[in-house]
Design an enzyme around this catalytic site. Structure first.
Site, PDB file in Angstrom:
ATOM      1  N   SER A 268       0.820  -1.238   0.252  1.00 58.82           N
ATOM      2  CA  SER A 268      -0.097  -0.039   0.100  1.00 58.82           C
ATOM      3  C   SER A 268       0.991   1.114  -0.043  1.00 58.82           C
ATOM      4  O   SER A 268       1.717   1.428   0.865  1.00 58.82           O
ATOM      5  CB  SER A 268      -1.001   0.160   1.206  1.00 58.82           C
ATOM      6  OG  SER A 268      -1.527   1.169   1.630  1.00 58.82           O
ATOM      7  N   LYS A 269       0.808   2.166  -1.116  1.00 60.01           N
ATOM      8  CA  LYS A 269       1.562   3.121  -1.151  1.00 60.01           C
ATOM      9  C   LYS A 269       1.211   4.231   0.222  1.00 60.01           C
ATOM     10  O   LYS A 269       2.028   5.230   0.663  1.00 60.01           O
ATOM     11  CB  LYS A 269       1.096   4.110  -2.273  1.00 60.01           C
ATOM     12  CG  LYS A 269       1.620   5.356  -2.478  1.00 60.01           C
ATOM     13  CD  LYS A 269       3.211   5.221  -2.785  1.00 60.01           C
ATOM     14  CE  LYS A 269       3.682   6.659  -3.099  1.00 60.01           C
ATOM     15  NZ  LYS A 269       5.154   6.710  -3.349  1.00 60.01           N
TER      16      LYS A 269
END
Length: 499
Positions: A268-269
């Site tokens: 997840s960024k």
């Protein structure tokens, strides 16, 4: 006239060739899972002699990030994933940007209504909520839409249209039976239709949802193989029901397992996991990243892991894709990147390393020699500054570094060696790598020292570090005669004070 328009659209569909598409949303960056999808999509097309398309799916305007389309172009170019058709180069089935195809979706939605596969829904957002059963709690349970607008009479529909009541267009899901499809990774999947919602196809603002635009575009662009994440498995029955309503042939589906940070969390960024751009900014080579990404959930069989893009095209097969999630391992990526750096030609590595060298120590050193000692000793380009800072500035260091059991040195032995070496270094007239090497090795042999014993204290005095890229001879040459002598004298003084 309406039928003629549809006939024209259908006539444009390329026939008889494998066609795949990469269809990212312009959200500002290329995450690892997206890059893997692009790669597999590209490899399938190239392996089968087909066409690889780029399509920009920007119907969700709230997520649109300015400049992100350029990020997509740049990433594909850097990775060598050259598309055959797309927004920037055109093609026979454009436009290749969904926001430019609004009229196409509207027309096909109206056609689907005529075919009985969709209907206008005039309900507001809250109309999806039904009172819960009497359990003593005053709550509402949100349920899937009950399809009430699909039961409106034509007269009721006409009246609402006359009054200008806003509406969406929903897919009309059969209430009985089941929908089956075959995925190349997960096999045969059957879903009961009564578990599916009448999802929205055209929103009240006239823009399509992802589910609808995706199907229309894939058909009109002649897409034969669709690669996407396994999170879309549950939506695929809805897509196939749309294909069935239009009497179209669905594509071959290849759903890939997710890329995970660990056993429980996806990459997840938002949680700080790297995107493709983050990795290249951190000194990873595009080719190494692409090679590593290829192996996240796919195996070529055997022990070999290092492949060029051309070699991946030869060995890639859909059958090698795993059902199991893939764990993104930065340690393994570091290994891949180090191997790719070692495989560069000296000129290629020097060109890549030069900006990092100059930022760390300036331009007053022999950067080619520095690059030559770094190439086999760094896993990523951003390792370079920390490894070479001592060339520009000798930091304070502990005399404990002169103690080395393997080289059989301590402070007294090191002091004796440095005092004996100083006149040797001062006596080198032509300051070249060859002359430095022969002078220092001759010194070690004349004193009966092993090379490691003689050169350990010299390297410590020159660098102030236990680990360096390159040995005493290379460091001596790079520093230059005057600076090398100055640092040896400083080392002698330190050891004299210590003893």
């Amino acid at each position: 006239m309406q039928k003629k328009w549809f006939d024209i659209m259908e006539a444009q569909i390329p026939k008889g060739q494998v066609r795949t598409r990469f269809a990212p949303s312009p959200t500002g960056y290329m995450h690892i899972g997206n890059l893997r999808t692009a790669l597999y999509t590209y490899l399938i097309a190239r392996k089968k002699g087909g066409k690889f398309l780029l399509r920009i799916e920007d119907t969700d305007q709230e997520r649109y990030v300015e400049g992100s389309v350029e990020v997509i172009y740049r990433t594909l170019k850097e990775c060598g994933l050259k598309h055959d058709e797309g927004p920037d180069i055109g093609g026979p089935v454009g436009p290749y940007v969904q926001s430019e195809r609004r009229d196409i979706y509207r027309r096909y939605a109206e056609l689907l209504i005529e075919k009985g596969g969709a209907y206008r829904c005039f309900c507001g957002r809250d109309d999806k909520e039904d009172p819960s059963e009497d359990t003593g709690e005053k709550e509402k349970a949100i349920k899937k839409y009950d399809g009430r607008c699909s039961r409106l009479t034509q007269a009721e529909i006409d009246e609402k249209l006359r009054m200008g009541v806003p509406y969406v267009i929903r897919q009309k899901i059969p209430r009985e039976g089941s929908t089956e499809f075959t995925d190349e990774v997960f096999g045969r999947i059957t879903v009961s239709n009564d578990t599916l919602d009448d999802n929205v196809l055209i929103k009240s603002d006239g823009l399509p949802t992802y589910n609808f635009a995706n199907v229309i575009d894939d058909h009109l662009m002649g897409i034969t193989h669709v690669v996407r994440g396994s999170e879309y498995l549950s939506s695929t029955p809805k897509y196939n029901l749309l294909y069935k309503s239009f009497a179209w042939e669905p594509p071959v589906y290849i759903h890939c397992p997710p890329v995970m940070r660990d056993a429980n969390n996806k990459l997840s960024k938002r949680r700080g996991d790297p995107s493709y751009e983050d990795l290249t900014a951190d000194g990873y080579l595009s080719d190494a990243v692409l090679n590593y990404v290829a192996l996240l959930g796919w195996s070529p069989g055997g022990e070999r892991e290092i492949y060029s893009l051309e070699e991946l095209t030869e060995v890639f097969s859909i059958s090698g894709i795993s059902k199991s999630p893939a764990i993104f391992d930065i340690v393994k990526l570091n290994h891949f990147n180090g191997e790719y750096i070692k495989a560069l030609s000296p000129d290629e590595f020097h060109k890549m390393a030069l900006p990092y060298i100059e930022r760390a120590i300036g331009t007053d050193f022999d950067t080619r020699t520095i690059a030559s000692i770094l190439q086999s000793r760094c896993e990523k380009l951003t390792d370079i500054p920390e490894k070479i800072e001592f060339f520009a500035r000798l930091q304070e260091y502990s005399p404990e570094l002169y103690k080395n059991k393997k080289a059989k040195t301590d402070a007294r032995i090191s002091l004796d060696i440095l005092k004996s070496l100083l006149p040797v270094i001062e006596g080198i007239e032509q300051w070249s790598m060859e002359n430095i090497h022969s002078s220092l090795i001759d010194f070690a042999q004349s004193r009966g020292f092993k090379n490691a014993t003689a050169l350990w204290p010299l390297r410590i005095s020159l660098s102030g570090q236990a680990v360096t890229p390159g040995g005493a001879i290379e460091i001596c040459y790079i520093l230059g005669k005057e600076e090398a002598i100055r640092r040896v004298k400083a080392g002698i003084k330190m050891l004299e004070n210590e003893i």
